[in-house]
Write a protein that holds these residues in place. Sequence first.
Motif: not given
Length: 391
Positions: A310, A313, A341, A345, A349, A354, A356, A363
């Motif tokens: 994190p 990133f 961010q 993300t 996703k 991506l 998590q 990530y």
Amino acid sequence: MEHNQFDEKAQTAMRILLEHFWILRSKQPEAYQLIREREKVIQRYVSDKLGFDLIVHQHFIKLEKIPVDTKSWMGIQDFQEPRDYAIFCCALAFTENRTVDEQFLLTEICEDIKDLYPGDLPLDWTNYHHRRSLVRVIKQLEKLSILAVVEGEVDHFALNEEHEVLYEVTVYARYFMRSYPKDLIHYQSKEEILQGEWDRHEAVDGRRKRVYRKLLLSPAVQRQSEDDPDFAYIRNYRNRLRDDLEEHTLFRFEIFKNVALLVAEEKKQELTLFPDQKAIMDIALHLAAYLRDHEDDFQPDTFGNIRISPVAFESLLSSLHEQYGPGWSKQYREGSIKQMQKELTETLKSWEMLQQDTFTKDYIIRPLLGRVVGKYPKKYVEEGMSLYEQK
């Protein structure tokens, strides 16, 4: 007139069916007619390759699209929390007990939903958040044409729980829910529901149908393990898959070491494509370019995944903002890194680029992001950005 060839019109009809929940004759008459004209060839293809049912009704056409695995992006995007889905199901139960074209007031459906709601804590329409949930549900029912507004506007209900709207139930309300091999109360999980779907198919063609569903319903198929059977099938039958899919869908089939996908060479109105016109897509493409330019710092594992902590990133995005930010929209050029961010993300996703890690919160950049890249034109880099920096 019946057509026996899977021609360009059949390909267009297939794309429409894959992109829409259903095609309503009253609202999309041209698309409805196009599919009816190519009904036979489409029905044979989706049944043989995907194991899907094509439902042709006098009022609508629907391709029953059942995925191999459930993904978060497959949900109703306007819903924000589990309560929305629970209220939605209660609202569907309400419409089941109404006749077509029967009119009712918003207060009537509110009371029925309140009685049917299964949550541990009851619904309270004096609670603003509960009313907002109901508004999202009703608007979704309107969007799906399950309910039709006769008079009023549901948005006002969010501000005043006594606000009234007059609705009527449409003919489509009877057909929203698909039929299952057994009653829903006999299933204990979504996995059991999906397994019930595969029980319908013979084992000899189950793998092929899994692969076709993954390729046509997901952004990409990514290799999950060394002995991933679905990816092995794609690799072994790649030439056959390429010929068949490119003939019937007009998508270009691509396969790499860790990912296989279908690519649209032309923008089509009926398709949902990456990238779209949203400003966040610029940042997604620049992220892909940044990772490519700094590949020594971001080494992928055996399956093409790049794991980033994190902290790293957030630092990466700060560097990205410094390098590309002057050309971004004002929202992201002047906004906070944290908000950018969050939106980035969520976008990645939804496209399975991506994920998590649940435990470490790391990530994980998926190999599909390596398929795209975005950079500014050389002239803009030399002239445009320098002019911006002088302001």
